[in-house]
Design a protein around this motif. Structure first.
Motif, short mmCIF file in Angstrom:
data_model
loop_
_atom_site.label_atom_id
_atom_site.label_comp_id
_atom_site.label_asym_id
_atom_site.label_seq_id
_atom_site.Cartn_x
_atom_site.Cartn_y
_atom_site.Cartn_z
N GLY A 171 63.23 -35.39 4.69
CA GLY A 171 62.98 -33.99 4.32
C GLY A 171 62.58 -33.85 2.86
N VAL A 172 63.23 -34.65 1.99
CA VAL A 172 62.88 -34.59 0.56
C VAL A 172 61.45 -35.04 0.35
CG1 VAL A 172 63.36 -35.62 -1.70
CG2 VAL A 172 65.25 -34.83 -0.27
N VAL A 173 61.05 -36.13 1.06
CA VAL A 173 59.67 -36.63 0.92
C VAL A 173 58.67 -35.57 1.37
CG1 VAL A 173 58.01 -38.32 1.76
CG2 VAL A 173 60.29 -39.05 1.04
N LEU A 174 58.91 -34.95 2.52
CA LEU A 174 57.99 -33.94 3.04
C LEU A 174 57.95 -32.72 2.11
CD1 LEU A 174 58.81 -34.06 6.86
CD2 LEU A 174 56.82 -34.99 5.69
N LEU A 175 59.10 -32.29 1.61
CA LEU A 175 59.13 -31.13 0.73
C LEU A 175 58.38 -31.41 -0.58
CD1 LEU A 175 60.15 -28.29 0.14
CD2 LEU A 175 62.27 -29.28 -0.75
N GLY A 176 58.64 -32.61 -1.15
CA GLY A 176 57.92 -32.98 -2.39
C GLY A 176 56.42 -33.06 -2.17
N LEU A 192 46.89 -37.13 -0.31
CA LEU A 192 47.07 -37.64 1.06
C LEU A 192 47.45 -39.11 1.05
CD1 LEU A 192 44.06 -35.90 2.86
CD2 LEU A 192 46.49 -35.31 3.00
N VAL A 193 46.81 -39.87 0.14
CA VAL A 193 47.17 -41.30 0.05
C VAL A 193 48.62 -41.45 -0.38
CG1 VAL A 193 46.70 -43.43 -1.20
CG2 VAL A 193 44.81 -42.04 -0.36
N GLN A 194 49.03 -40.67 -1.42
CA GLN A 194 50.42 -40.75 -1.88
C GLN A 194 51.40 -40.35 -0.78
OE1 GLN A 194 50.65 -38.39 -5.40
NE2 GLN A 194 49.22 -39.68 -6.58
N GLN A 195 51.00 -39.27 -0.05
CA GLN A 195 51.89 -38.82 1.03
C GLN A 195 52.01 -39.89 2.12
OE1 GLN A 195 50.63 -35.24 2.86
NE2 GLN A 195 52.57 -34.86 3.91
N GLN A 196 50.85 -40.48 2.46
CA GLN A 196 50.89 -41.55 3.48
C GLN A 196 51.74 -42.73 3.01
OE1 GLN A 196 46.81 -42.41 4.28
NE2 GLN A 196 46.44 -40.51 5.42
N GLN A 197 51.58 -43.07 1.70
CA GLN A 197 52.39 -44.17 1.18
C GLN A 197 53.87 -43.82 1.22
OE1 GLN A 197 50.84 -44.91 -2.70
NE2 GLN A 197 48.99 -45.97 -1.95
N ASP A 254 61.34 -39.66 16.06
CA ASP A 254 60.02 -39.37 16.64
C ASP A 254 59.61 -37.92 16.40
OD1 ASP A 254 59.93 -41.97 17.51
OD2 ASP A 254 60.61 -41.50 19.56
N ALA A 255 60.60 -36.99 16.57
CA ALA A 255 60.29 -35.57 16.34
C ALA A 255 59.92 -35.32 14.88
CB ALA A 255 61.50 -34.71 16.73
N GLU A 256 60.65 -35.98 13.97
CA GLU A 256 60.33 -35.80 12.55
C GLU A 256 58.95 -36.36 12.23
OE1 GLU A 256 63.51 -37.63 10.51
OE2 GLU A 256 64.94 -36.01 10.87
N LYS A 257 58.63 -37.53 12.82
CA LYS A 257 57.29 -38.10 12.60
C LYS A 257 56.20 -37.19 13.15
CE LYS A 257 58.48 -43.01 12.43
NZ LYS A 257 58.28 -44.33 13.07
N LYS A 258 56.43 -36.65 14.33
CA LYS A 258 55.46 -35.76 14.95
C LYS A 258 55.27 -34.50 14.10
CE LYS A 258 54.34 -33.50 19.31
NZ LYS A 258 54.78 -33.26 20.70
N LEU A 259 56.42 -33.93 13.61
CA LEU A 259 56.35 -32.73 12.78
C LEU A 259 55.59 -33.00 11.47
CD1 LEU A 259 57.21 -29.80 12.35
CD2 LEU A 259 59.33 -30.63 11.32
N ALA A 260 55.88 -34.19 10.89
CA ALA A 260 55.17 -34.55 9.65
C ALA A 260 53.68 -34.72 9.90
CB ALA A 260 55.76 -35.83 9.06
N GLU A 261 53.33 -35.31 11.05
CA GLU A 261 51.91 -35.49 11.39
C GLU A 261 51.22 -34.15 11.60
OE1 GLU A 261 48.43 -37.58 12.03
OE2 GLU A 261 50.38 -38.30 11.32
N GLN A 262 51.91 -33.24 12.31
CA GLN A 262 51.34 -31.91 12.52
C GLN A 262 51.15 -31.17 11.19
OE1 GLN A 262 53.98 -30.01 15.28
NE2 GLN A 262 53.19 -31.13 17.08
#
Length: 347
Positions: free
Chosen positions: A10-15, A97-102, A163-171
């Protein structure tokens, strides 16, 4: 451990979301500053300062540059600045996007390591439960089986949450990418609209300049025609003056010639007996003189018709004829006098 993993994700996604929002906001402000950059001010006709947009509202148009070349140069500089701002924004978005992917890959890798450690511990616990000696009570076996079942259920639940968190992050990533694409599309459409408006303004300015040139050319042609007419009139007046001068000179020469003949040529003496006002009076006087046997000559002048008797070769002869005419009461001519005379063929 699962709570820690979810907290880190959650911290990674929020940042990442905060960083993307900051980049998009900064790029939008730079583009807005580029769009509202002041244009060079020039004097333009009042009729070209206001235009109507498609909704019918009056909008204030920016004044045109001094000439088409300067306008093109300014438009090109604005276009390059906007393209540069868009390219920088795209580069920042790509870096984000690269930083987020990393970050997502690091979080996934760390979660996988933690999940492997959890599985290792669970497998160890499973093996320990499988090695329970036969003498253990049924209650202990049931507790061990329940613990194993809970561990398996917890594993499935954690996997589903991951899996749900990965899917949510991808969306979320796809949504942000879509928003960025839409923003870029809107910017390109606005750029195309501004470019079309600038081209229209340049075309209107060019048409105005062309019309002004035509008006100036017409004025120049009218002025040239007027100058030509004046020159022709002056030339005509000069020719007329020259002709009159030549005629006056000719008349003066003829008068000088006649005077010279009169003063220095062979002289004949005439007796002027009358100056008739018209030809009828002259004919009456001529008839009376000829009836007396006198030789009569007439000569038109500006004051009337001169009636003369003679000519005589000497003044004395002419004077004798004058006295005879004056003394003849039937002729009634008291004002005769002797004059010098030069025949027309000798003048």
């Amino acid at each position: 451990m699962n709570n820690k993993q979810r907290w880190m994700g959650g911290v990674v996604l929020l940042g990442g979301g905060v960083l993307l929002a900051a980049l998009l906001l900064k790029g939008k402000e730079e583009i807005h500053q580029t769009q509202v950059q002041p244009q060079p001010k020039v004097e333009q006709p009042a009729k070209n300062n206001n235009r109507s947009n498609q909704s019918g509202e009056m909008v204030q148009l920016q004044p045109l540059a001094v000439d088409v070349e300067t306008e093109k140069r300014l438009l090109e500089e604005q276009r390059r600045a906007r393209e540069k701002a868009v390219a920088e924004q795209e580069a920042r978005a790509a870096d984000f996007l690269v930083q987020q992917q990393q970050a997502e890959a690091a979080a996934a890798r760390k979660a996988a390591e933690e999940y492997a450690a959890i599985n290792a511990r669970r497998n160890a616990a499973q093996e320990s439960s499988d090695n329970i000696p036969p003498e253990m009570s049924d209650q202990a076996k049931a507790a061990a089986q329940n613990s194993t079942q809970k561990t398996t259920d917890q594993k499935k639940s954690d996997q589903q949450k991951l899996d749900a968190e990965k899917k949510l992050a991808e969306q979320k990533k796809q949504s942000e990418a879509q928003k960025a694409a839409e923003q870029l599309k809107k910017q390109k459409e606005a750029e195309a609209k501004r470019k079309a408006e600038n081209e229209r303004q340049a075309a209107e300015k060019k048409a105005t300049e062309e019309k002004q040139r035509q008006i100036e050319n017409e004025k120049a042609e009218k002025k040239a025609a007027e100058d030509k007419r004046k020159a022709e009139a002056e030339k005509k007046a000069a020719d007329e003056k020259k002709r009159k001068t030549e005629e006056d000179a000719k008349k003066k020469a003829d008068a000088d010639k006649a005077r010279d003949l009169l003063e220095n040529g062979d002289k004949n003496w005439m007796v002027q007996v009358a100056l008739a006002a018209n030809q009828a009076n002259a004919d009456a006087v001529v008839s009376k003189l000829r009836a007396k046997g006198y030789k009569v000559t007439t000569s038109p002048t500006s004051k009337g018709i001169r009636i003369m008797v003679g000519p005589s070769k000497s003044r004395e002869t002419a004077d004798a004829a004058r006295k005879k005419i004056v003394s003849d009461s039937s002729l009634n001519m008291k004002s005769a006098w002797v004059i010098d005379w030069v025949p027309l063929d000798q003048r």
